[in-house]
Design an enzyme around this catalytic site. Sequence first.
Site, mmCIF file in Angstrom:
data_model
loop_
_atom_site.group_PDB
_atom_site.id
_atom_site.type_symbol
_atom_site.label_atom_id
_atom_site.label_comp_id
_atom_site.label_asym_id
_atom_site.label_seq_id
_atom_site.Cartn_x
_atom_site.Cartn_y
_atom_site.Cartn_z
ATOM 1 N N ASP A 52 -62.623 22.797 -15.365
ATOM 2 C CA ASP A 52 -61.910 23.804 -15.285
ATOM 3 C C ASP A 52 -60.340 23.446 -14.753
ATOM 4 O O ASP A 52 -60.157 22.875 -13.908
ATOM 5 C CB ASP A 52 -62.638 24.860 -14.320
ATOM 6 C CG ASP A 52 -63.771 25.325 -14.962
ATOM 7 O OD1 ASP A 52 -64.484 25.043 -15.919
ATOM 8 O OD2 ASP A 52 -64.319 26.127 -14.185
ATOM 9 N N ASP A 55 -69.470 36.141 -21.387
ATOM 10 C CA ASP A 55 -69.695 36.269 -20.047
ATOM 11 C C ASP A 55 -70.198 37.497 -19.660
ATOM 12 O O ASP A 55 -69.626 38.459 -19.938
ATOM 13 C CB ASP A 55 -68.210 35.987 -19.338
ATOM 14 C CG ASP A 55 -67.619 34.666 -19.932
ATOM 15 O OD1 ASP A 55 -68.439 33.918 -20.174
ATOM 16 O OD2 ASP A 55 -66.360 34.770 -19.994
#
Length: 240
Positions: free
Chosen positions: A8, A129
Amino acid sequence: MILYPAIDLKDGQAVRLYKGDMDKATVFNDSPAAQARAFQDAGCAWLHLVDLNGAFAGAPVNAAAVEAILAETSVPAQLGGGIRDMATIEMWLGKGIARVILGTVAVEDPELVRAAAKAFPGQVAVGLDARAGRVATRGWAEETDLMVTDLARSFEDAGVAAIIYTDIDRDGAMQGPNVAATAALARATSIPVIASGGVSSLDDLRALKASGAPLDGAISGRALYDGAIDLAEALAVLAD
């Protein structure tokens, strides 16, 4: 099942967020390219990259870090975060990203997903998500009334390569993945599903595998950096 180690990217560094909060970022490596190379050298067959700043900005921010990773590694990488138009999709695929992940835009402009999947077969994934089964967008800042399974099914005829399913409340919290919800989604759609969010131990990987659901793989980030999951053991568990 494939293990996708997560890198990330925030401000050019490899970080992990706690439950998606940009203010709760832990830096694990200030050289994402070196981290990517380490994952490749350890035997990982794929990399999972996220431009966190890009997800919030709506356009690529950590391009230099991504390009450095591509220069340092030879295994395929999938990338999400800030990819919301065809020009950005073409740019990343042209630079060597193997698969782009479309998240927010899959909700706001599903026709773009269809057009991209048609133009680039096998190279377009959708990132869904969810919080309590409902889809969240724009870096998880906005919740919708859309159910994850409904949105996934709507892309079945589009040629989408994979769905990356993240349970937001489990992400980076080291609480274990939502195995039941992930398995249910994998069974509900013909698109390959990749589990993400909360994978924090070898037992979590075993539980996903033992669910019997047709999962393509699992993404893990913090647990690999913290040492909670031994990478070699994880690869062995998923390869069985």
